[in-house]
Design a protein around this motif. Structure first.
Motif: not given
Ligand code: BGC
Length: 458
Positions: A28, A129-130, A173-174, A296, A298, A342, A371, A411, A418-419, A427
């Motif tokens: 990222q 991380h992916w 990661n995740e 992590n 959110y 979100w 995160e 984070w 952002e993917w 962020f």
């Molecule tokens: C991930 C991050 C991503 C963040 C916000 C997480 O799922 O580890 O890479 O940027 O969330 O979407």
């Protein structure tokens, strides 16, 4: 010019040895995808396909952290965090994913770690991380067992080089997101749409974690965790159809990834039977004790039974869930929302931690929030301050209730790639100008800096 935000009242006092940090990841922020002998990653290939990334961007330059890391380390120092969670890019270190180690790739992390230590910031690398090396992806990626073994060899190479200075490690990661979005729904790299046939990717990532823990321990590492994404799942109603759907969602997104690590078993025998074996032996490797468990967090998710009349996929904060799945997301009303849509629900963090204590009891190691953060535009980001302030108070409540939480990482340090959303979702505590890549601290950065100074005064 930005104006100073109205300061909320000071945060409650956290323990003296509580770890304060911020997180980023290599794919990222780094860019420089063709420099220093780096191999291609599955994300390089995915982002190059037109239509995959919503704003048509890619991460070839990202925010150029590879070249600008001294400036970014200076930002960390000025912020006053004790720790920095970044990720090491597997294709930079082992360009083909297996075989030859690229010393020039490790040199970059060597320089970064030294710069962090010189700034008084503890380096906390995440090994994955992916960004799966594309050469491995072409052989099946995480759907095949060998990828887990190659991951452990790569972990060993990183530990051999950095282990004299790095004392805190994160394996993955995740894995839930990579399984769901990457292999299940195809909205992230590698873009596969296997739905439930994606489950082997979950098992092999967990196995890769366990094998990497062994490799790190063999190199003397004594402080290892994982960063798993978790959130409370709320049933849309008390009806049997909705609670069954919510339980299944919770099982797939939360327990599938926590139970094997913390209890040494999968949450459902029928599901375990679908996984490639030898599952029972693998679970022994997967469930080796961890020094801490990274979460992590959110948002919570409200889930109900699928709507048989749904015309198309349900949009869940940017993720499109096809109507044929046995659960469907439902709106959470009554809370503010981030720019991503979100819901902002700080109390759900306390709830999540309580659920972990109930579920895992004595098997739960200390927790670190690896995160937590939000996407909002603008330099004068009062909403981000409100978000962080609220979540830190919720976390403090969990501490006061006796939960053993040792650290909190925001984070993210910087706006970044952002993917599938590209650069549209910001962020960062630090704004990054898309044209010049100039870094400008936001109001939230100054708020956090002041809050950390206040905590340090004891
Ligand atoms: C991930 C991050 C991503 C963040 C916000 C997480 O799922 O580890 O890479 O940027 O969330 O979407």
């Amino acid at each position: 010019m930005t104006t100073a935000p109205v300061s909320p009242k000071p945060l409650p006092r956290f323990p003296r040895d509580f770890v304060w940090g911020v997180s980023t990841s290599a794919p990222q922020i780094e860019g420089a995808v063709e420099e220093g002998g780096r191999g291609r990653s599955a994300w390089d290939v995915f982002a190059a396909v037109p239509g995959r990334i919503k704003d048509g961007s890619d991460a070839r330059v990202a925010i150029d952290h590879y070249h600008r890391y001294p400036e970014d380390v200076a930002l960390l120092k000025d912020l006053g965090v004790g720790a920095y969670r970044f990720s090491v890019a597997w294709p930079r270190v082992v360009p083909d994913g297996s075989g030859a180690v690229n010393a020039a790739g490790l040199d970059f992390y060597d320089r970064l770690v030294d710069a962090l230590l010189a700034a008084g910031v503890d380096p906390v690398p995440t090994l994955f991380h992916w960004d799966t090396p594309q050469a491995l992806e072409e052989g099946g990626g995480w759907l095949v067992r060998e990828t887990a073994e190659h991951f452990a060899a790569y972990a060993d190479a990183v530990a051999a080089r950095l282990g004299d200075r790095v004392h805190r490690w994160i394996t993955l990661n995740e894995p839930a997101e990579l399984t769901l979005l990457g292999y299940g729904l195809g909205q992230h790299a590698p873009g596969r749409q296997l739905v439930f046939d994606a489950l082997p990717a979950a098992h092999h990532q967990l196995l890769g974690h366990g094998l990497a823990v062994q490799a790190l321990r063999a190199r003397g590492a004594g402080n290892i965790g994982i960063a798993n994404s978790h959130g409370p799942t709320w049933a849309a109603s008390a009806s049997e159809a909705d609670t069954t759907a919510a339980d299944l969602y919770d099982l797939l997104l939360n327990r599938l990834f926590a139970d094997p690590l913390l209890l040494g078993r999968y949450p459902d025998e029928g599901l375990a039977a679908l996984l490639p074996g030898p599952v029972a032996d693998d679970l022994k490797i997967i469930s080796q004790p961890l020094d801490w468990y990274g979460i992590n967090y959110y948002q919570p998710t409200r889930v109900g039974a699928p709507d048989p009349d749904a015309a198309g996929p349900a949009d869940f904060g940017g993720i499109l869930l096809p109507p044929e799945l046995p659960f469907a997301p439902r709106e959470i009303e009554g809370f503010p929302r981030t720019d991503f849509g979100w819901p902002v629900v700080p109390g759900a963090l306390t709830e999540l931690l309580e659920t972990f204590r109930e579920r895992y009891g004595a098997s739960l190691p200390p927790i670190v929030i690896t995160e937590n953060g939000c996407s909002y535009d603008g330099l004068d980001d009062g909403e981000r301050i409100t978000f962080l302030d609220g979540h830190l108070r919720a976390l403090h409540e969990a501490l006061a209730a006796g939960l053993d939480v040792r650290g909190y990482f925001v984070w993210s340090l910087l706006d970044n790639f952002e993917w599938a959303e590209g650069y549209a979702r910001r962020f960062g505590l630090v704004h990054v100008d898309r044209a010049t890549l100039a870094r400008t601290p936001k109001s939230s950065y100054r708020w956090l800096r002041d809050a950390l100074r206040d905590q340090a005064r004891g």
